[in-house]
Design an enzyme around this catalytic site. Structure first.
Site, PDB file in Angstrom:
ATOM      1  N   GLU A   1      -0.257   4.907   4.210  1.00  0.00           N
ATOM      2  CA  GLU A   1       0.251   4.835   2.844  1.00  0.00           C
ATOM      3  C   GLU A   1      -0.873   5.229   1.893  1.00  0.00           C
ATOM      4  OE1 GLU A   1       2.184   1.203   1.746  1.00  0.00           O
ATOM      5  OE2 GLU A   1       3.522   1.209   3.491  1.00  0.00           O
TER       6      GLU A   1
ATOM      7  N   GLU B   1       2.182  -3.953   7.723  1.00  0.00           N
ATOM      8  CA  GLU B   1       1.124  -4.652   6.999  1.00  0.00           C
ATOM      9  C   GLU B   1       1.078  -6.136   7.388  1.00  0.00           C
ATOM     10  OE1 GLU B   1       0.464  -2.035   3.000  1.00  0.00           O
ATOM     11  OE2 GLU B   1       1.894  -3.693   2.817  1.00  0.00           O
TER      12      GLU B   1
END
Length: 607
Positions: A256, A181
């Site tokens: 995710e 991320e």
């Protein structure tokens, strides 16, 4: 006869090498699908983290993954576990990631490996080892030479151990994620390219990818690698976003997918009904999109490994020890209604005639009505040799990674005033002449208290607990612990401190002490209990204050009356028939003399 023997040995070696060669696979990117040996393959994956599960239970959790219909599992790799001190690597016990991957293969599961030095994961310092804070000028997640040097050393050590288990080398690791991320933190493509080169140089020569939330994907994606998206489950939007950043092609991967959320101290327990997710899961799988549920099974963040959130808009938010996550498997690894609902959806999308394994039964639980406890050590018994300093030293100054620090000084009494601890990180018990007079708490901004000192020379003690370093956002670089600023009393700086580190990283041997019976200060308590039948249990901490518990040398995590977590999960794998030992380090309620264990958890009670 000798020639026949040699021929036979050669034939055996040839067959062995052929079998080995045949065990290798190709995992590649098609225009729309992942291709496993040239055929479309849809990953139906769930995240579970090896350190959050007792090693003895890894296989059980993987059998549950298969029973829900998963064909893949995902896991982070945690730098601070594997290099707890600079240059000292640990892959033993619950840190044995290689064994974790081997068991997955034995259970018929592929693996998505996420070994970025930064993991976030509601984990202490986002997975970074604390000692990076002691490297002058080091800047994490950057092209800083010191950071890259430490990063490279670590990733090469991982590569030596894990790269042989990639699918293109005959193993079960399908893909490897670089960074994590990153788009939510920065946008330096050169830095991402350095990540990619380091991974390849370390032996990770299979399929690499990046993952980012949808709003940050453009910043965090390295052109040429597959961009995966987090937190988005609208099939059309997933495909559109990945097409825009991958030359108009797939395949499509939600790295995710969140079926719920985590908890932090002082905030209600997060739960979301399964029926809010089954339709989304159905549509994603119907669209041929691969998915990784975060989390499939959360488990427990034991010891001092929880992280914390902090930003300019919200207070310091340390996470609780339970990582139940309201996931398909609960904290103990038992199926929840979400497990059953997701299994039913997944079954619809399997090949005709494919039958899922039966769901293993929930594990037995036990209750323990009463365990009697004795006070066995006060702070003077627990403190090691200290170090003198004019101003308080931080955890990092003392090379203290986690746990507690006791700060002690002498001041002249017979006066009253306000005591202020600047930059307290994170929770403090304040004592005068060995007796508690109050607490300070970074979460609430409480850094001051009024004191009335008795006559004479007074001993001032401040016991500070590291509640977990920040694991997300720009404050990763401001993560030192202890008393980071000055201590002020009556508007004057208090100086001449003794600093005593209390890491609590080993099991202590203690005997009861009579002089601790009426103690009004943090104390170590000990008890024993006997079991004839084993099962999971949940220590009931509802009437306790704040502290840490060990059973049979295993640190179970933190408890805190504030909630929402009021129990500590005790895995049956760590209990013995016959005698068991318990240690409790209690900060706020030293008078407690007994504890019990329940057969069900309490994760939703604020006090």
């Amino acid at each position: 006869m000798r020639s026949f023997t040699l021929f036979f040995i050669a034939a055996i070696l040839c067959v062995g090498n052929l079998a080995k060669a045949q065990s290798k696979h190709q995992f590649t990117l098609g225009d729309k699908d992942f291709l496993l040996d040239g055929k479309p393959f849809q990953m139906i994956s769930g995240e579970l983290h090896y350190p959050r599960i007792p090693r003895e239970a890894w296989r059980d959790r993987m059998k549950m993954a298969k029973a829900m219909g998963l064909n893949t599992i995902g896991t982070y790799v945690f730098w601070n576990l594997h290099e707890p001190q600079k240059g000292q690597f640990d892959f033993s016990g619950n840190n044995d990631i290689v064994e974790f991957i081997k068991i997955a293969r034995e259970e018929g599961l592929w693996v998505i490996l996420r070994p970025s030095p930064y993991v976030c994961a509601e984990w202490e310092f986002g997975g970074y080892p604390y000692w990076l804070e002691n490297e002058d000028g080091l800047i994490v997640r950057s092209k800083n030479a010191q950071y890259l040097s430490e990063y490279e050393s670590y990733i090469k050590e991982l590569g030596k151990r894990l790269s042989p288990y990639q699918v293109n080398h005959g193993g079960n690791i399908l893909m490897v994620q670089i960074e994590n991320e990153y788009g939510s933190y920065g946008a330096d493509k050169e830095y991402l390219a350095i990540n990619q080169k380091m991974f390849k140089d370390a032996g990770f020569d299979g399929l690499l990818y990046t993952c980012d939330p949808a709003t940050d994907l453009v910043k965090g994606h390295l052109p040429g690698l597959l961009p995966a998206v987090n937190g988005l489950d609208d099939p059309a939007k997933v495909k559109e976003l990945i097409n825009q950043n991958h030359n108009g092609k797939g395949p499509y991967y939600i790295a995710e997918w969140y079926p719920a959320w985590f908890d932090w101290w002082g905030t209600k327990h997060h739960t979301v009904p399964a029926d809010q997710y089954t339709g989304k899961l159905d549509s994603v799988l119907a669209a041929g999109i691969s998915i990784n549920m975060y989390m499939f099974h959360g488990g427990t963040t034991r010891g001092f490994m929880n992280g914390a959130n902090y930003n300019d808009q919200s207070p310091f938010e340390p996470q609780i020890s339970s990582y139940d996550y309201d996931a398909p498997l609960d904290e103990a690894g038992n199926p929840t209604p979400k497990f059953v609902a997701f299994r039913n959806v997944i079954q619809k999308h399997l090949s005709a005639g494919t039958n899922l394994p039966p769901v293993p039964l929930a594990k037995p639980t036990i209750s323990i009505p009463k365990i009697e406890l004795e006070n066995v050590a006060g702070l003077n018994d627990l403190k090691p040799e200290g170090k003198s300093s004019e101003s308080p030293l931080t955890f990092e100054d003392m090379k203290l990674d986690y746990g507690f620090m006791l700060y002690r000084t002498k001041i002249e009494g017979g006066k009253s005033g306000v005591l202020k601890v600047k930059e307290l990180r994170d929770f403090a018990v304040v004592m005068i002449n060995g007796k508690t007079v109050g607490n300070l708490d970074r979460r609430t901004g409480l850094d001051s208290m009024s004191l009335r000192l008795p006559d004479g020379t007074v001993t001032l003690d401040i016991l500070v607990e590291n509640l977990g370093r920040i694991n997300f956002g720009k404050y990763l670089l401001q993560n030192k612990k202890g008393i980071v600023g000055k201590v002020i009393f009556q508007n004057n700086e208090v100086k001449n401190w003794q600093n005593f580190p209390l890491p609590f990283n080993t099991w202590g041997h203690y005997t009861p002490k009579i002089d601790l019976l009426d103690l009004n200060a943090p104390v170590m308590k000990k008890g024993t209990f006997s079991l004839s039948v084993l099962g999971d249990a949940y220590l009931n901490m509802t009437d306790w204050g704040k502290g840490v518990v060990w059973i049979n040398r295993h640190n179970l995590g933190r408890y805190w009356r504030t909630g929402p977590q009021q129990t500590l999960y005790v895995p049956r794998e760590w209990l013995h028939t016959g005698k068991n030992e318990i240690l409790i380090f209690e900060l706020l309620k030293p008078g407690n003399k007994e504890i019990s264990a329940l057969s069900k958890p309490i994760l939703d009670q604020l006090q």
